[in-house]
Design a protein around this motif. Structure first.
Motif, PDB file in Angstrom:
ATOM      1  N   MET A   1      -9.350  -3.483   4.656  1.00 15.05           N
ATOM      2  CA  MET A   1      -8.541  -3.851   3.496  1.00 15.05           C
ATOM      3  C   MET A   1      -9.448  -4.053   2.284  1.00 15.05           C
ATOM      4  SD  MET A   1      -6.010  -7.139   2.977  1.00 15.05           S
ATOM      5  CE  MET A   1      -4.884  -6.634   4.259  1.00 15.05           C
ATOM      6  N   ASP A   2      -9.032  -3.496   1.162  1.00 15.15           N
ATOM      7  CA  ASP A   2      -9.759  -3.638  -0.094  1.00 15.15           C
ATOM      8  C   ASP A   2      -9.215  -4.878  -0.803  1.00 15.15           C
ATOM      9  OD1 ASP A   2     -10.709  -3.496  -2.692  1.00 15.15           O
ATOM     10  OD2 ASP A   2     -10.598  -1.326  -2.776  1.00 15.15           O
ATOM     11  N   SER A   3      -9.959  -5.984  -0.702  1.00 24.04           N
ATOM     12  CA  SER A   3      -9.451  -7.246  -1.245  1.00 24.04           C
ATOM     13  C   SER A   3      -9.231  -7.164  -2.751  1.00 24.04           C
ATOM     14  CB  SER A   3     -10.400  -8.393  -0.906  1.00 24.04           C
ATOM     15  OG  SER A   3     -11.694  -8.143  -1.419  1.00 24.04           O
ATOM     16  N   GLY A   4     -10.106  -6.428  -3.443  1.00 27.38           N
ATOM     17  CA  GLY A   4      -9.927  -6.283  -4.884  1.00 27.38           C
ATOM     18  C   GLY A   4      -8.645  -5.546  -5.224  1.00 27.38           C
ATOM     19  N   ALA A   5      -8.350  -4.474  -4.467  1.00 27.87           N
ATOM     20  CA  ALA A   5      -7.120  -3.715  -4.707  1.00 27.87           C
ATOM     21  C   ALA A   5      -5.899  -4.539  -4.351  1.00 27.87           C
ATOM     22  CB  ALA A   5      -7.148  -2.426  -3.891  1.00 27.87           C
TER      23      ALA A   5
ATOM     24  N   ARG B   1      -5.293   3.786  -6.598  1.00 32.10           N
ATOM     25  CA  ARG B   1      -5.930   2.562  -6.088  1.00 32.10           C
ATOM     26  C   ARG B   1      -4.929   1.404  -6.049  1.00 32.10           C
ATOM     27  NH1 ARG B   1     -10.187   4.247  -9.699  1.00 32.10           N
ATOM     28  NH2 ARG B   1     -11.916   5.195  -8.516  1.00 32.10           N
ATOM     29  N   LEU B   2      -4.106   1.312  -7.090  1.00 29.28           N
ATOM     30  CA  LEU B   2      -3.098   0.251  -7.123  1.00 29.28           C
ATOM     31  C   LEU B   2      -2.087   0.445  -5.992  1.00 29.28           C
ATOM     32  CD1 LEU B   2      -2.004  -2.240  -8.593  1.00 29.28           C
ATOM     33  CD2 LEU B   2      -0.762  -0.693 -10.136  1.00 29.28           C
ATOM     34  N   ALA B   3      -1.704   1.685  -5.738  1.00 27.73           N
ATOM     35  CA  ALA B   3      -0.751   1.959  -4.661  1.00 27.73           C
ATOM     36  C   ALA B   3      -1.339   1.587  -3.302  1.00 27.73           C
ATOM     37  CB  ALA B   3      -0.345   3.428  -4.681  1.00 27.73           C
ATOM     38  N   PHE B   4      -2.602   1.914  -3.073  1.00 28.96           N
ATOM     39  CA  PHE B   4      -3.220   1.534  -1.801  1.00 28.96           C
ATOM     40  C   PHE B   4      -3.340   0.013  -1.682  1.00 28.96           C
ATOM     41  CE2 PHE B   4      -5.064   5.937  -1.197  1.00 28.96           C
ATOM     42  CZ  PHE B   4      -4.431   6.160   0.023  1.00 28.96           C
ATOM     43  N   GLY B   5      -3.582  -0.648  -2.788  1.00 32.62           N
ATOM     44  CA  GLY B   5      -3.593  -2.104  -2.755  1.00 32.62           C
ATOM     45  C   GLY B   5      -2.227  -2.658  -2.381  1.00 32.62           C
ATOM     46  N   LEU B   6      -1.177  -2.026  -2.907  1.00 30.53           N
ATOM     47  CA  LEU B   6       0.178  -2.441  -2.564  1.00 30.53           C
ATOM     48  C   LEU B   6       0.463  -2.180  -1.083  1.00 30.53           C
ATOM     49  CD1 LEU B   6       2.590  -3.646  -4.158  1.00 30.53           C
ATOM     50  CD2 LEU B   6       3.484  -1.312  -4.340  1.00 30.53           C
ATOM     51  N   LEU B   7      -0.053  -1.066  -0.564  1.00 26.28           N
ATOM     52  CA  LEU B   7       0.104  -0.773   0.864  1.00 26.28           C
ATOM     53  C   LEU B   7      -0.576  -1.848   1.711  1.00 26.28           C
ATOM     54  CD1 LEU B   7       0.897   1.059   3.236  1.00 26.28           C
ATOM     55  CD2 LEU B   7      -1.193   2.374   2.807  1.00 26.28           C
ATOM     56  N   ASP B   8      -1.785  -2.229   1.346  1.00 26.46           N
ATOM     57  CA  ASP B   8      -2.487  -3.273   2.096  1.00 26.46           C
ATOM     58  C   ASP B   8      -1.762  -4.609   2.006  1.00 26.46           C
ATOM     59  OD1 ASP B   8      -4.490  -1.495   2.819  1.00 26.46           O
ATOM     60  OD2 ASP B   8      -5.789  -2.038   1.144  1.00 26.46           O
ATOM     61  N   LEU B   9      -1.185  -4.884   0.856  1.00 24.25           N
ATOM     62  CA  LEU B   9      -0.505  -6.165   0.645  1.00 24.25           C
ATOM     63  C   LEU B   9       0.813  -6.240   1.416  1.00 24.25           C
ATOM     64  CD1 LEU B   9      -0.347  -8.882  -0.879  1.00 24.25           C
ATOM     65  CD2 LEU B   9       0.728  -7.635  -2.782  1.00 24.25           C
ATOM     66  N   LEU B  10       1.579  -5.150   1.376  1.00 24.01           N
ATOM     67  CA  LEU B  10       2.926  -5.169   1.958  1.00 24.01           C
ATOM     68  C   LEU B  10       2.963  -4.618   3.383  1.00 24.01           C
ATOM     69  CD1 LEU B  10       4.976  -3.874  -1.110  1.00 24.01           C
ATOM     70  CD2 LEU B  10       4.623  -6.246  -0.400  1.00 24.01           C
ATOM     71  N   ASP B  11       2.038  -3.719   3.705  1.00 27.85           N
ATOM     72  CA  ASP B  11       1.999  -3.089   5.026  1.00 27.85           C
ATOM     73  C   ASP B  11       3.334  -2.431   5.353  1.00 27.85           C
ATOM     74  OD1 ASP B  11       0.859  -2.288   7.429  1.00 27.85           O
ATOM     75  OD2 ASP B  11       1.489  -4.094   8.488  1.00 27.85           O
ATOM     76  N   GLU B  12       3.850  -1.650   4.402  1.00 28.46           N
ATOM     77  CA  GLU B  12       5.143  -0.995   4.566  1.00 28.46           C
ATOM     78  C   GLU B  12       5.011   0.512   4.377  1.00 28.46           C
ATOM     79  OE1 GLU B  12       8.087  -2.007   5.500  1.00 28.46           O
ATOM     80  OE2 GLU B  12       7.554  -4.144   5.692  1.00 28.46           O
TER      81      GLU B  12
ATOM     82  N   LYS C   1      -7.917  -3.706  13.078  1.00 23.48           N
ATOM     83  CA  LYS C   1      -6.710  -4.496  13.255  1.00 23.48           C
ATOM     84  C   LYS C   1      -5.865  -3.837  14.326  1.00 23.48           C
ATOM     85  CE  LYS C   1      -4.391  -2.285   9.295  1.00 23.48           C
ATOM     86  NZ  LYS C   1      -3.727  -2.553   7.995  1.00 23.48           N
ATOM     87  N   ALA C   2      -4.854  -4.536  14.785  1.00 21.17           N
ATOM     88  CA  ALA C   2      -4.018  -4.013  15.857  1.00 21.17           C
ATOM     89  C   ALA C   2      -3.346  -2.716  15.423  1.00 21.17           C
ATOM     90  CB  ALA C   2      -2.957  -5.048  16.237  1.00 21.17           C
ATOM     91  N   ASP C   3      -3.123  -1.825  16.400  1.00 15.61           N
ATOM     92  CA  ASP C   3      -2.495  -0.555  16.088  1.00 15.61           C
ATOM     93  C   ASP C   3      -1.141  -0.747  15.407  1.00 15.61           C
ATOM     94  OD1 ASP C   3      -4.609   0.835  17.098  1.00 15.61           O
ATOM     95  OD2 ASP C   3      -3.692   1.237  19.041  1.00 15.61           O
ATOM     96  N   LYS C   4      -0.414  -1.789  15.807  1.00 18.50           N
ATOM     97  CA  LYS C   4       0.877  -2.062  15.184  1.00 18.50           C
ATOM     98  C   LYS C   4       0.718  -2.303  13.692  1.00 18.50           C
ATOM     99  CE  LYS C   4       5.339  -2.950  15.433  1.00 18.50           C
ATOM    100  NZ  LYS C   4       6.320  -1.897  15.801  1.00 18.50           N
ATOM    101  N   GLU C   5      -0.393  -2.917  13.302  1.00 22.25           N
ATOM    102  CA  GLU C   5      -0.636  -3.217  11.893  1.00 22.25           C
ATOM    103  C   GLU C   5      -1.103  -1.991  11.118  1.00 22.25           C
ATOM    104  OE1 GLU C   5      -3.410  -6.376  12.465  1.00 22.25           O
ATOM    105  OE2 GLU C   5      -1.881  -7.926  12.262  1.00 22.25           O
ATOM    106  N   ALA C   6      -1.518  -0.942  11.834  1.00 22.07           N
ATOM    107  CA  ALA C   6      -1.917   0.310  11.186  1.00 22.07           C
ATOM    108  C   ALA C   6      -0.788   1.328  11.202  1.00 22.07           C
ATOM    109  CB  ALA C   6      -3.144   0.886  11.886  1.00 22.07           C
ATOM    110  N   GLU C   7       0.386   0.911  11.655  1.00 19.72           N
ATOM    111  CA  GLU C   7       1.480   1.849  11.905  1.00 19.72           C
ATOM    112  C   GLU C   7       1.994   2.509  10.638  1.00 19.72           C
ATOM    113  OE1 GLU C   7       5.596   0.802  13.671  1.00 19.72           O
ATOM    114  OE2 GLU C   7       4.274   1.146  15.383  1.00 19.72           O
ATOM    115  N   ALA C   8       1.963   1.831   9.511  1.00 23.24           N
ATOM    116  CA  ALA C   8       2.447   2.450   8.274  1.00 23.24           C
ATOM    117  C   ALA C   8       1.658   3.713   7.967  1.00 23.24           C
ATOM    118  CB  ALA C   8       2.349   1.464   7.108  1.00 23.24           C
ATOM    119  N   VAL C   9       0.346   3.670   8.185  1.00 23.03           N
ATOM    120  CA  VAL C   9      -0.506   4.813   7.884  1.00 23.03           C
ATOM    121  C   VAL C   9      -0.354   5.900   8.941  1.00 23.03           C
ATOM    122  CG1 VAL C   9      -2.896   5.564   7.599  1.00 23.03           C
ATOM    123  CG2 VAL C   9      -2.135   3.426   6.567  1.00 23.03           C
ATOM    124  N   THR C  10      -0.363   5.531  10.218  1.00 18.08           N
ATOM    125  CA  THR C  10      -0.248   6.553  11.261  1.00 18.08           C
ATOM    126  C   THR C  10       1.135   7.210  11.238  1.00 18.08           C
ATOM    127  OG1 THR C  10       0.311   4.849  12.909  1.00 18.08           O
ATOM    128  CG2 THR C  10      -1.992   5.525  12.748  1.00 18.08           C
TER     129      THR C  10
END
Length: 253
Positions: free
Chosen positions: A1-5, A60-71, A106-115
């Protein structure tokens, strides 16, 4: 996770009047109405790409939103922007963003949005599957296998497991290279199984069987015998051979 993003995305949402609370999210004008992360993604993710930023800044902002929301819907907004009249997005940043999140510890479940995004959007689309697969694994599978470390192995495993829709001619060289690393054999098996079962799954039965027979797996691996039987019978896809899998299950039980 990019904490700055992530913090940039949190700040951007606050500018839209949305803040995080203990149980979810709220709009400033309706603090009594609790929103889920999915609500926030569906309502605001697309707006990121209307911001007065350069394409790299928006991504970059969109990826930050992805990390924040995990959706998953945030990945949809990214894909829509890439395919829009103002696209494509900067390819180096786009695929580096995917690779980094596939490598996340992180757990695979937490990477599910990307996969899930790879599987149903980038890999199922014949216009993008070859490029996407190459960028997230195919281009560097040799390095992953010869000089393995935990983060690239996580990425390789996750990509192999969701690679069912990738055309066989595209993924077979990567599968054969992955075969050299026993740590990837379970993921490679799941990739072969998905290549048979997915609606858009793609494989060559004889070549897939040759790979399957070289995997170092426990003899009682669930579905191993059934997959071997349908491939040996020349079946390429569950949906194009109705009943073949059920026949194999009965035969192997």
């Amino acid at each position: 996770m990019d904490s700055g993003a992530v913090e940039a995305a949190r700040h951007w949402l606050a500018e839209q009047g949305v803040t995080q609370v203990h149980d979810g999210w709220v709009r400033h004008e309706r603090p009594d109405v609790l929103l889920t992360a999915n609500d926030v993604a569906h309502t605001w993710a697309g707006d990121v790409f209307a911001e007065d930023l350069d394409p790299a800044g928006r991504l970059r902002l969109a990826f930050g939103l992805l990390d924040l929301l995990d959706e998953y819907w945030v990945t949809c907004a990214i894909r829509f922007a890439d395919d829009s009249s103002e696209g494509p997005l900067p390819a180096d940043l786009l695929w580096d963003g995917y690779r980094r999140r596939l490598e996340a510890d992180k757990a695979d479940k937490e990477a599910e949005a990307v996969t899930y995004s790879l599987w149903v959007d980038w890999f199922e689309d014949r216009a993008t599957s070859a490029t996407a697969f190459a960028e997230v694994l195919g281009n560097d599978i040799e390095h992953v296998v010869t000089d393995p470390s935990q983060a690239p192995l996580r990425r390789a495993r996750r990509v192999l497991e969701c690679s069912g829709p990738v055309p066989w001619s595209v993924k077979e060289p990567t599968y054969r290279t992955a075969l050299r690393l026993p740590a990837l054999h379970p993921a490679l098996f799941r990739g072969l199984r998905a290549s048979f079962h997915d609606v858009y799954g793609d494989l060559n039965p004889a070549a897939a069987l040759a790979l399957l027979d070289r995997l170092d797996l426990p003899a009682d691996t669930p579905h191993l015998a059934e997959l071997r039987q349908v491939l040996a019978a020349g079946h390429a896809n569950h949906y194009r051979s109705p009943g073949a899998w059920d026949d194999a299950v009965r035969s192997c039980s």
